[in-house]
Enzyme design. Structure first.
Site, PDB file in Angstrom:
ATOM      1  N   GLU A 112      -6.370  12.488  -1.783  1.00 10.92           N
ATOM      2  CA  GLU A 112      -6.613  11.450  -2.799  1.00 10.92           C
ATOM      3  C   GLU A 112      -8.012  11.613  -3.358  1.00 10.92           C
ATOM      4  O   GLU A 112      -8.832  12.358  -2.805  1.00 10.92           O
ATOM      5  CB  GLU A 112      -6.410  10.048  -2.192  1.00 10.92           C
ATOM      6  CG  GLU A 112      -4.938   9.754  -1.952  1.00 10.92           C
ATOM      7  CD  GLU A 112      -4.670   8.407  -1.306  1.00 10.92           C
ATOM      8  OE1 GLU A 112      -5.579   7.572  -1.247  1.00 10.92           O
ATOM      9  OE2 GLU A 112      -3.529   8.212  -0.862  1.00 10.92           O
TER      10      GLU A 112
ATOM     11  N   HIS B 216      -7.748   0.083  -9.906  1.00 16.61           N
ATOM     12  CA  HIS B 216      -6.998   1.321  -9.655  1.00 16.61           C
ATOM     13  C   HIS B 216      -6.684   1.944 -11.009  1.00 16.61           C
ATOM     14  O   HIS B 216      -6.246   1.250 -11.929  1.00 16.61           O
ATOM     15  CB  HIS B 216      -5.700   1.012  -8.894  1.00 16.61           C
ATOM     16  CG  HIS B 216      -5.096   2.234  -8.283  1.00 16.61           C
ATOM     17  ND1 HIS B 216      -4.516   3.229  -9.034  1.00 16.61           N
ATOM     18  CD2 HIS B 216      -4.998   2.626  -6.993  1.00 16.61           C
ATOM     19  CE1 HIS B 216      -4.078   4.180  -8.222  1.00 16.61           C
ATOM     20  NE2 HIS B 216      -4.365   3.844  -6.981  1.00 16.61           N
TER      21      HIS B 216
ATOM     22  N   SER C 181      -9.106   1.557   3.529  1.00 12.88           N
ATOM     23  CA  SER C 181      -8.996   0.138   3.875  1.00 12.88           C
ATOM     24  C   SER C 181      -8.065  -0.120   5.052  1.00 12.88           C
ATOM     25  O   SER C 181      -8.364  -0.962   5.906  1.00 12.88           O
ATOM     26  CB  SER C 181      -8.536  -0.662   2.669  1.00 12.88           C
ATOM     27  OG  SER C 181      -7.563   0.049   1.972  1.00 12.88           O
TER      28      SER C 181
ATOM     29  N   GLU D  72      -9.438  -6.753   4.071  1.00 14.22           N
ATOM     30  CA  GLU D  72     -10.007  -6.803   2.722  1.00 14.22           C
ATOM     31  C   GLU D  72     -10.898  -8.022   2.491  1.00 14.22           C
ATOM     32  O   GLU D  72     -11.831  -7.973   1.685  1.00 14.22           O
ATOM     33  CB  GLU D  72      -8.865  -6.777   1.686  1.00 14.22           C
ATOM     34  CG  GLU D  72      -9.349  -6.631   0.259  1.00 14.22           C
ATOM     35  CD  GLU D  72      -8.224  -6.400  -0.733  1.00 14.22           C
ATOM     36  OE1 GLU D  72      -7.072  -6.173  -0.309  1.00 14.22           O
ATOM     37  OE2 GLU D  72      -8.498  -6.452  -1.949  1.00 14.22           O
TER      38      GLU D  72
ATOM     39  N   ARG E   3     -14.926   1.678  -2.890  1.00  6.37           N
ATOM     40  CA  ARG E   3     -14.160   2.103  -1.702  1.00  6.37           C
ATOM     41  C   ARG E   3     -13.531   3.475  -1.907  1.00  6.37           C
ATOM     42  O   ARG E   3     -12.927   3.755  -2.949  1.00  6.37           O
ATOM     43  CB  ARG E   3     -13.056   1.090  -1.439  1.00  6.37           C
ATOM     44  CG  ARG E   3     -12.158   1.423  -0.281  1.00  6.37           C
ATOM     45  CD  ARG E   3     -11.083   0.364  -0.164  1.00  6.37           C
ATOM     46  NE  ARG E   3     -10.216   0.408  -1.313  1.00  6.37           N
ATOM     47  CZ  ARG E   3      -8.994   0.933  -1.307  1.00  6.37           C
ATOM     48  NH1 ARG E   3      -8.496   1.447  -0.209  1.00  6.37           N
ATOM     49  NH2 ARG E   3      -8.269   0.921  -2.394  1.00  6.37           N
TER      50      ARG E   3
ATOM     51  N   ALA F   4       0.853  -1.199   0.000  1.00  5.71           N
ATOM     52  CA  ALA F   4       0.000   0.000   0.000  1.00  5.71           C
ATOM     53  C   ALA F   4       0.884   1.242   0.000  1.00  5.71           C
ATOM     54  O   ALA F   4       1.812   1.350   0.798  1.00  5.71           O
ATOM     55  CB  ALA F   4      -0.903  -0.011   1.228  1.00  5.71           C
TER      56      ALA F   4
HETATM   57  C1  SIN Z   1      -2.918   4.535  -3.692  1.00  2.75           C
HETATM   58  O1  SIN Z   1      -1.886   4.898  -3.139  1.00  2.75           O
HETATM   59  O2  SIN Z   1      -3.356   5.053  -4.722  1.00  2.75           O
HETATM   60  C2  SIN Z   1      -3.666   3.390  -3.113  1.00  2.75           C
HETATM   61  C3  SIN Z   1      -4.425   3.820  -1.948  1.00  2.75           C
HETATM   62  C4  SIN Z   1      -5.605   2.926  -1.769  1.00  2.75           C
HETATM   63  O3  SIN Z   1      -5.832   2.040  -2.570  1.00  2.75           O
HETATM   64  O4  SIN Z   1      -6.356   3.147  -0.829  1.00  2.75           O
END
Ligand code: SIN
Length: 534
Positions: free
Chosen positions: A116, A239, A386, A370, A381, A44
């Protein structure tokens, strides 16, 4: 036969957090199929979403989570996890986890909060761009130092033992697990009243994924075979930005890069996210992933680009050292040029259905992290929720487990469990069959059960998976089990569960988008897809 007060399967943030708390109350077997540190957690990058700033609030974090979840989050669960987060983050810090800080005027320091997609505020605690590794290693060190925790590496759970399967005329409950010891090739029996699944997700079910090799859906597959309720498996999060390079196929380019101003552009350097969402590159993940997919299909290009090269090089190197170094080794200097990226399978939002304490529908069986479907994520999500869910649920689960009544009032060592019988099984003679089936499943899932779906493709996938499952089952009975065979069996099971759930949902919502039902149908589908084996 081994007897423990707690058996924990999986050594990511959820399993380790639970094991550390459980060790205060009894003996713990912490079973993990490769090395202790090999988990999704360790990969992560972004961080942990948690309200820690005066400019943020629990209400805003709850609202952002509900918006991303597209109507399917359980609001009470969301609020519990969000509000209990700060206390759990404090515990992580007390265990030695270091989150980045920044200088304030007057010599003060405060947590440096990242941004984010889908978050209305900066609220992501991070350790540069390798947050998971920082957490994983700190927790693992603490677990290794505990005299009450037996860390059993290279041990893979085969199947759960339940009173129902063993023929007890009583309430069905989990009483143990068969575990393959890779070093000896033997399957050992572990007896316990309290079994905790913390086995992570199933990204490896897809051809392209940000997940490590271990993410083969073992917990969901075992819980399904044991009769526990499984929910929302159609919601697989892709992603938007996985590195597109033959030598770096599953390397994630964190959403934090977009949070710090990274622009999504096509091969000619033109930004395209403005066409798809008012928040542009910081729209929720499902929208960004679908937009990239649509752009790639429209132009025929094999990838799009994420460009952070307009930011000062020293900022980029300091904030994203892991991404900078990894890309540089592959010949891409991200301070000078855009990064080629594609969407890839990243996170399983559904899983073993649990309550807000991690309790599943099968007594004695808990699921956290998860592998679980608690109601936090709904149909999509919110980024970095998470790791937060994992620490909060590990804490809540230990409180609940301790109050649970032991089997028939007897401690676990009084229950007779049969040993594993290999019978006439011999060693697998042709591993090529296993590898072929593994490749076929991953390609089939990518082509037929990806970001954009149709009933026709899903049905095709379902037919083929049923036939593969039959073939794998024959293998399972005829040959001695090994890790590759067990993973293949789990992968095929989880793939079929994703397809089953996707076929049930006759609408598009969050991460499930189908051309046959492009609209969201709140009248009929504002609910989970729940499936049971029995
Ligand atoms: C990311 O760093 O983009 C992943 C973070 C996530 O999936 O919560």
């Amino acid at each position: 036969m081994k007897t423990y007060d707690f058996v924990v399967l999986g050594s990511g943030i959820a399993g380790l957090s639970f094991a550390l708390k459980a060790a205060r109350h009894g003996s713990v077997a912490l079973i993990t199929k490769r090395s202790g540190a090999e988990s999704n957690t360790a990969h992560a990058q972004g961080g942990v979403a948690c309200v820690t700033s005066g400019e943020d609030s629990f209400d805003l974090h709850v609202r952002d989570t509900l918006t991303a979840g597209a109507g399917l989050c359980n609001e009470a669960v969301v609020r519990t996890i969000v509000t209990e987060g700060p206390a759990r983050i404090q515990e992580l810090m007390e265990l030695g986890v270091h989150f980045d800080e920044r200088d304030l005027e007057g010599g003060e320091r405060e947590l440096d909060l990242g941004r984010e997609g889908g978050h209305s505020k900066r609220r992501v605690l991070h350790a540069r761009d390798a947050t998971g590794r920082e957490i994983e290693l700190s927790l693992l060190r603490a677990a290794q130092a505990s005299a009450r925790i037996d860390l059993l590496e290279n041990h893979m759970a085969v199947d759960l033992l339940t009173t129902g399967k063993l023929g007890f005329a009583t309430e069905d409950r989990c009483v143990g697990v068969y575990v393959l010891n890779e070093a000896t090739g033997n399957v050992e029996t572990f007896r316990t009243d309290r079994l905790i699944l913390a086995t992570g997700g199933c990204g490896k079910v897809y051809l392209y994924t940000t997940n490590p090799k271990v993410a083969t859906g073992d917990g969901v597959a075992m819980a399904w075979r044991a009769g526990a309720t499984i929910a929302n498996m159609e919601f697989v999060q892709f992603h938007p930005t996985c590195l597109f390079h033959p030598a770096g196929s599953s390397f994630l380019i964190s959403e934090a890069v977009r949070g710090e101003g990274g622009r999504l552009v096509d091969a000619k350097g033109r930004e395209f996210m403005g066409k798809y969402h008012p928040r542009g590159a910081l729209a929720p993940r499902d929208i960004v992933a679908r937009a990239i997919d649509a752009e790639m299909k429209r132009t025929g290009a094999p990838c799009v680009y994420l460009d952070i090269s307009h930011k000062p090089p020293e900022f980029v190197r300091e904030r994203f050292p892991n991404i900078y170094e990894t890309c540089l080794k592959l010949g891409i200097d991200i301070t000078q040029e855009p990064i080629p990226v594609v969407p890839a399978a990243h996170y399983q939002c559904g899983g073993v259905l649990t309550d807000v304490n991690g309790a599943t529908s099968l007594r004695g069986l808990y699921a956290i992290g998860e592998v679980a479907c608690t109601g936090l994520h709904g149909a999509n999500r919110l980024a970095s929720n998470s790791l937060l869910e994992a620490v909060v649920l590990a804490h809540r689960a230990i409180g609940h487990v301790l109050m649970d009544v032991p089997f028939n009032g007897h401690p676990p060592h009084e229950i007779a469990l049969p040993e594993w019988v290999s019978g006439d099984a011999h060693d697998v003679d042709e591993m090529v069959v296993i590898y072929h089936n593994w490749d076929e499943i991953r390609r089939l899932m990518w082509d037929y059960v990806g970001i954009v779906r149709t009933d026709k493709r899903l049905k095709r996938a379902s037919t083929r998976l049923r036939s593969l499952l039959r073939e794998i089952q024959e293998f399972y009975w005829d040959f001695k089990v090994n890790t590759d065979l067990l993973e293949l069996r789990n992968l095929a099971t989880v793939a079929a569960l994703i397809v089953d759930c996707a076929l049930l949902r006759k609408e598009s919502r969050g991460l499930h988008y189908t051309l046959d039902y492009p609209e969201t149908d709140d009248l009929h589908w504002l609910r989970n897809t729940e499936i049971h084996r029995f």
